[in-house]
Design an enzyme around this catalytic site. Structure first.
Site, PDB file in Angstrom:
ATOM      1  N   HIS A 119       0.793  -1.225   0.000  1.00  0.00           N
ATOM      2  CA  HIS A 119       0.000   0.000   0.000  1.00  0.00           C
ATOM      3  C   HIS A 119       0.830   1.283   0.000  1.00  0.00           C
ATOM      4  O   HIS A 119       0.267   2.386  -0.042  1.00  0.00           O
ATOM      5  CB  HIS A 119      -0.985  -0.018   1.172  1.00  0.00           C
ATOM      6  CG  HIS A 119      -2.289   0.652   0.882  1.00  0.00           C
ATOM      7  ND1 HIS A 119      -3.345   0.639   1.752  1.00  0.00           N
ATOM      8  CD2 HIS A 119      -2.721   1.384  -0.183  1.00  0.00           C
ATOM      9  CE1 HIS A 119      -4.368   1.321   1.243  1.00  0.00           C
ATOM     10  NE2 HIS A 119      -4.004   1.780   0.062  1.00  0.00           N
ATOM     11  N   ASP A 123      -9.459  -0.200   4.652  1.00  0.00           N
ATOM     12  CA  ASP A 123      -8.213  -0.773   5.169  1.00  0.00           C
ATOM     13  C   ASP A 123      -8.452  -1.325   6.573  1.00  0.00           C
ATOM     14  O   ASP A 123      -9.227  -0.757   7.341  1.00  0.00           O
ATOM     15  CB  ASP A 123      -7.166   0.358   5.253  1.00  0.00           C
ATOM     16  CG  ASP A 123      -5.735  -0.136   5.107  1.00  0.00           C
ATOM     17  OD1 ASP A 123      -5.388  -1.139   5.751  1.00  0.00           O
ATOM     18  OD2 ASP A 123      -4.981   0.504   4.359  1.00  0.00           O
ATOM     19  N   HIS A 181      -5.939  -1.283   8.508  1.00  0.00           N
ATOM     20  CA  HIS A 181      -4.947  -0.475   9.222  1.00  0.00           C
ATOM     21  C   HIS A 181      -5.211   1.009   8.978  1.00  0.00           C
ATOM     22  O   HIS A 181      -6.085   1.366   8.187  1.00  0.00           O
ATOM     23  CB  HIS A 181      -3.543  -0.870   8.751  1.00  0.00           C
ATOM     24  CG  HIS A 181      -3.279  -2.341   8.853  1.00  0.00           C
ATOM     25  ND1 HIS A 181      -3.513  -3.217   7.807  1.00  0.00           N
ATOM     26  CD2 HIS A 181      -2.854  -3.101   9.892  1.00  0.00           C
ATOM     27  CE1 HIS A 181      -3.224  -4.452   8.197  1.00  0.00           C
ATOM     28  NE2 HIS A 181      -2.824  -4.416   9.459  1.00  0.00           N
ATOM     29  N   ASP A 185      -2.438   3.162   8.271  1.00  0.00           N
ATOM     30  CA  ASP A 185      -1.381   3.608   7.355  1.00  0.00           C
ATOM     31  C   ASP A 185      -0.980   5.055   7.628  1.00  0.00           C
ATOM     32  O   ASP A 185      -0.697   5.816   6.712  1.00  0.00           O
ATOM     33  CB  ASP A 185      -1.832   3.442   5.892  1.00  0.00           C
ATOM     34  CG  ASP A 185      -2.016   1.978   5.505  1.00  0.00           C
ATOM     35  OD1 ASP A 185      -1.738   1.101   6.336  1.00  0.00           O
ATOM     36  OD2 ASP A 185      -2.445   1.723   4.364  1.00  0.00           O
ATOM     37  N   HIS A 202       4.832   1.018   3.830  1.00  0.00           N
ATOM     38  CA  HIS A 202       3.405   0.774   3.541  1.00  0.00           C
ATOM     39  C   HIS A 202       2.513   1.125   4.733  1.00  0.00           C
ATOM     40  O   HIS A 202       1.294   1.157   4.580  1.00  0.00           O
ATOM     41  CB  HIS A 202       3.161  -0.663   3.035  1.00  0.00           C
ATOM     42  CG  HIS A 202       3.162  -1.724   4.081  1.00  0.00           C
ATOM     43  ND1 HIS A 202       2.439  -2.891   3.968  1.00  0.00           N
ATOM     44  CD2 HIS A 202       3.821  -1.805   5.258  1.00  0.00           C
ATOM     45  CE1 HIS A 202       2.654  -3.648   5.037  1.00  0.00           C
ATOM     46  NE2 HIS A 202       3.486  -3.014   5.821  1.00  0.00           N
ATOM     47  N   ASP A 213      -7.459  -1.407   0.194  1.00  0.00           N
ATOM     48  CA  ASP A 213      -6.494  -2.367   0.720  1.00  0.00           C
ATOM     49  C   ASP A 213      -7.267  -3.650   0.955  1.00  0.00           C
ATOM     50  O   ASP A 213      -8.237  -3.667   1.727  1.00  0.00           O
ATOM     51  CB  ASP A 213      -5.892  -1.820   2.019  1.00  0.00           C
ATOM     52  CG  ASP A 213      -4.754  -2.674   2.543  1.00  0.00           C
ATOM     53  OD1 ASP A 213      -4.852  -3.915   2.433  1.00  0.00           O
ATOM     54  OD2 ASP A 213      -3.786  -2.117   3.066  1.00  0.00           O
ATOM     55  N   ASP A 251      -6.800  -6.065   2.664  1.00  0.00           N
ATOM     56  CA  ASP A 251      -6.899  -6.551   4.048  1.00  0.00           C
ATOM     57  C   ASP A 251      -8.058  -5.898   4.806  1.00  0.00           C
ATOM     58  O   ASP A 251      -8.371  -6.299   5.927  1.00  0.00           O
ATOM     59  CB  ASP A 251      -5.562  -6.447   4.783  1.00  0.00           C
ATOM     60  CG  ASP A 251      -5.144  -5.021   5.114  1.00  0.00           C
ATOM     61  OD1 ASP A 251      -5.996  -4.146   5.280  1.00  0.00           O
ATOM     62  OD2 ASP A 251      -3.917  -4.797   5.216  1.00  0.00           O
ATOM     63  N   GLU A 293      -2.180  -4.478  -1.775  1.00  0.00           N
ATOM     64  CA  GLU A 293      -1.866  -5.536  -0.799  1.00  0.00           C
ATOM     65  C   GLU A 293      -2.360  -6.934  -1.196  1.00  0.00           C
ATOM     66  O   GLU A 293      -2.521  -7.793  -0.330  1.00  0.00           O
ATOM     67  CB  GLU A 293      -2.373  -5.158   0.610  1.00  0.00           C
ATOM     68  CG  GLU A 293      -1.712  -3.914   1.191  1.00  0.00           C
ATOM     69  CD  GLU A 293      -0.321  -4.141   1.801  1.00  0.00           C
ATOM     70  OE1 GLU A 293       0.004  -5.292   2.152  1.00  0.00           O
ATOM     71  OE2 GLU A 293       0.444  -3.162   1.903  1.00  0.00           O
TER      72      GLU A 293
HETATM   73 MN   LIG Z   1      -3.148  -0.239   3.839  1.00  0.00          MN
END
Ligand SMILES: [Mn+2]
Length: 302
Positions: free
Chosen positions: A93, A119, A121, A123, A136, A223, A225, A268
């Protein structure tokens, strides 16, 4: 109906993550027929030249990402200037710094960019706060103007995104420094808990209203994930209990029919962890849902 040519741009970067497997996402998605799937929706789809990170020419990981970001931004900006709609296929990412800097630079003469950031996360690290130093984990902070010059000040200016023009959806794994930065900037974060409580559809619609309010164009960085690992296990950093594919697909269908939807990025995907190709299938369905032209394909008259 969206008649713009859709240009696929491979962002071949794995150097931004600890596990570099995402670098091979674009060739893997290509092999698994992503262009054919998108063409079948009725879009005209072309491939741009892939942009590849070159770690051997860099002094360290961040340096490699900075050089890569500059070249990816230029490729995305040129695609837009050519009148095409970019779909960037990451890569880890860290690609987002380049992708959305290029879009922001293209839009700059007329106004601001809005962005939905799906996402697990946030980031939102900077080199000062990141224990892993993995780039990332830094692109959202960079686009908000925080971080190294090479990621945060492409084209010589910071703040590609204003805090009220971005919404994060699905966050469920993050560190205090990231949450503190986004909270200090007043960035709207819809955690996974909120998504489960209010539904993805309600959250996405609210996010879309926000990112389109004060902007001339908006995009989606997805993303993988952010999704539940049950639907997309082959990602760089899977985290349990995410957005379900079946909930996401009908909602994303509202993207491409909006003429102000300028670009999309998929990040990702890690083909080395994608046993059986299930995650590639999910990725294809997601981009097709978001980028289909908006009307059923007309059958050709005999
Ligand atoms: Mn990400």
């Amino acid at each position: 109906m969206n008649t713009r040519v859709l240009q696929l741009i491979g962002a071949e970067v794995g150097e931004g993550a600890s596990d570099g497997g995402c670098k091979w996402a674009q060739p893997a998605l290509r092999e698994r027929g992503i262009q054919l799937a998108l063409s079948a929706t009725g879009r005209v789809v072309t491939w741009g030249d892939p942009v590849t990170a070159q770690p051997l020419r860099a002094s360290n990981r961040l340096d490699a990402i900075e050089h890569f970001s500059l070249r990816l931004a230029a490729a995305v900006e040129k695609t837009l200037r050519d009148g095409k709609q970019p779909l960037v296929l990451g890569g880890d990412h860290s690609s987002a710094a380049g992708t959305w800097s290029g879009v922001a630079q293209f839009l700059r003469p007329v106004g601001r960019l809005g962005l939905i950031w799906i996402d697990a996360h946030m980031d939102a690290h900077t080199p000062q706060t990141s224990d892993s130093q993995a780039p990332h984990g830094m692109p959202l902070a960079a686009l908000l103007g925080h971080g190294s010059d090479g990621m945060a000040a492409l084209y010589g200016w910071r703040g590609k995104l204003l805090p009220h023009n971005v919404v994060v959806i699905g966050a469920r794994s993050y560190e205090p420094a990231e949450a503190e930065l986004l909270a200090a900037l007043n960035v709207r974060v819809m955690t996974m808990e909120e998504v489960l409580d209010r539904s993805f559809a309600v959250c996405f619609n609210e996010a879309r209203n926000q990112v389109t309010r004060d902007t001339v164009g908006w995009g989606l960085t997805l993303d993988l994930d952010g999704l539940d690992p049950l639907d997309a296990p082959g990602t760089g950093t899977p985290v349990e209990t995410g957005i379900r594919l079946a909930d996401a697909l009908p909602v994303l269908a509202q993207c491409s029919t909006d003429p102000t939807f300028v670009a999309m990025e998929l990040a990702e995907y890690n083909p080395l962890r994608d046993f059986g190709g299930h995650t590639a299938e999910a990725a294809k369905q997601l981009v097709c849902a978001a980028l289909a032209p908006g009307e059923p394909v007309q059958a050709l008259a005999a």
